[in-house]
Design a protein around this motif. Sequence first.
Motif, PDB file in Angstrom:
ATOM      1  N   CYS A  28       0.838  -1.213   0.000  1.00 44.96           N
ATOM      2  CA  CYS A  28       0.000   0.000   0.000  1.00 44.96           C
ATOM      3  C   CYS A  28       0.867   1.256   0.000  1.00 44.96           C
ATOM      4  O   CYS A  28       0.531   2.250  -0.657  1.00 44.96           O
ATOM      5  N   SER A  77      -8.856   4.290   6.959  1.00 42.88           N
ATOM      6  CA  SER A  77      -8.534   3.098   6.158  1.00 42.88           C
ATOM      7  C   SER A  77      -9.793   2.434   5.630  1.00 42.88           C
ATOM      8  O   SER A  77      -9.836   1.977   4.480  1.00 42.88           O
ATOM      9  N   HIS A  81     -10.446   1.797   1.785  1.00 43.13           N
ATOM     10  CA  HIS A  81     -10.724   0.468   1.215  1.00 43.13           C
ATOM     11  C   HIS A  81     -11.926   0.556   0.263  1.00 43.13           C
ATOM     12  O   HIS A  81     -11.895  -0.034  -0.828  1.00 43.13           O
ATOM     13  N   ASN A 350      -5.754  -1.484   8.305  1.00 47.68           N
ATOM     14  CA  ASN A 350      -5.079  -0.186   8.432  1.00 47.68           C
ATOM     15  C   ASN A 350      -4.005   0.104   7.379  1.00 47.68           C
ATOM     16  O   ASN A 350      -3.385   1.169   7.415  1.00 47.68           O
ATOM     17  N   ALA A 353      -4.564   3.636   4.928  1.00 49.40           N
ATOM     18  CA  ALA A 353      -4.254   4.943   5.524  1.00 49.40           C
ATOM     19  C   ALA A 353      -2.793   5.014   5.960  1.00 49.40           C
ATOM     20  O   ALA A 353      -2.161   6.076   5.910  1.00 49.40           O
ATOM     21  N   THR A 354      -2.233   3.865   6.378  1.00 47.38           N
ATOM     22  CA  THR A 354      -0.792   3.843   6.699  1.00 47.38           C
ATOM     23  C   THR A 354       0.012   4.228   5.463  1.00 47.38           C
ATOM     24  O   THR A 354       0.898   5.099   5.512  1.00 47.38           O
TER      25      THR A 354
END
Length: 393
Positions: A28, A77, A81, A350, A353-354
């Motif tokens: 990601c 997150s 998604h 998560n 967003a990480t």
Amino acid sequence: MAETSEGLTSTSDPQHVVICGAGVIGSCTAYYLAKRGARVTVVEKTAAACAASGKAGGFLALDWCDGGPLGNLARASFQLHAQLADELDGASYGYRKVDTLSVSIDESARASGRPSAGSSAPEWVTGPAKSAKPIGSTKTTAQVHPELFTKKVLSVAVEKYGAKFMIGEAQELNVELDGLVPRVKGLFVDGELIEADSVVISMGPWSATNKLVSALTTISPLKAHSIVLRPKPEAAITPHALFLTYRTKEGVTMDPEIYPRPTGEVYVCGMSEETTLPSVADQIFPKKQSIAMLQRVAATVSSHLGDAEMVTEQACFLPCSEDSLPVIGKLPNVEGAYVATGHSCWGILNAPATGAALAELITDGVSNTVNLKAFDPARFSKPVSAYFGKSTA
Ligand SMILES: Cc1cc2nc3c(=O)[nH]c(=O)nc-3n(C[C@H](O)[C@H](O)[C@H](O)COP(=O)(O)OP(=O)(O)OC[C@H]3O[C@@H](n4cnc5c(N)ncnc54)[C@H](O)[C@@H]3O)c2cc1C
């Protein structure tokens, strides 16, 4: 003059970021960095999604972390998604919204063969369910197939945004003094130096094999087991995720989880233990007793799962930090060194967003998607006096 994916132009060369590890966090991060116009190389020791990111449940929850430091990361997150599923054909990696139930099962109770009157349990839960109550709806809970999701974001980063993927062992960072400031100049991969402006260590439970990370903090590995079953189509398994409170007839209580997937398969996980982390992901093997217990749980919950074909028996390791929060951000004292790990049981949720926040931090110096303060690696920094054995008092 370079054109970025956002259609912006830039007069300087894009910075080269090397990402260590192609689990869900590294993939990601690669996706959002490459989309922002950075030159990205992902270095993976074994194979993309070969560890926890390929063997997790893939359950996503909007608000289960509310009230704590993870709340905003999880909410951002969950929304990302949904956005990614729109943009990247979520159905191709098993994204769907689900209803979620808390189910209490007691092996000693007699199975009725059908859910008791008034129970929220779906028809396929034929076992001795004492109670089944909704704890998430299609507005607040969803799922992905974690291996397919990880491979999808990585492949889009490579094919659409020009990231490079390579198999190799990420070793130590090459750090040189820039005036008085230690600065990343590259990374050794299989003994060869790859030049880089920034390096991200996102190697899950292996992150602490990097000396800069291990000097700062501990990432503990926790092993967990899972099986994938294929029930007969007539079992008509509905999209209900089940969080069990399960009591064996010997009186042992545990909390396995069951996630039906859009493929018709059913994923069951649990049975965690503290044990040594092998040096390579493909050397992680499940324990026979743990797999047998998960099969017993599945068969007790539903006769359809008892009759099902066993597709996969596997184990993997959660990356757990010292304070149970992820470790995301710049490593203190070395310019260009970043870490993203410690996501424990919520890494699939998560990861977007990480990755998005870290990509902003690396390219712009500040993260807007989510405030990373609670996850700052510098929280583990020891005062300088600690290195000289003096008290700060
Ligand atoms: C049984 C189970 C169920 C789970 N269910 C869920 C769930 O439903 N929802 C959820 O949100 N989370 C879930 N999780 C948690 C989630 O799987 C993890 O938090 C997440 O996968 C961690 O991702 P990662 O990228 O940090 O690490 P990993 O997936 O472990 O990836 C690390 C990668 O780094 C590579 N690597 C290691 N050393 C090197 C090196 N020297 N050089 C290059 N590469 C290296 C490895 O080969 C690996 O590919 C579950 C976990 C388990 C164990």
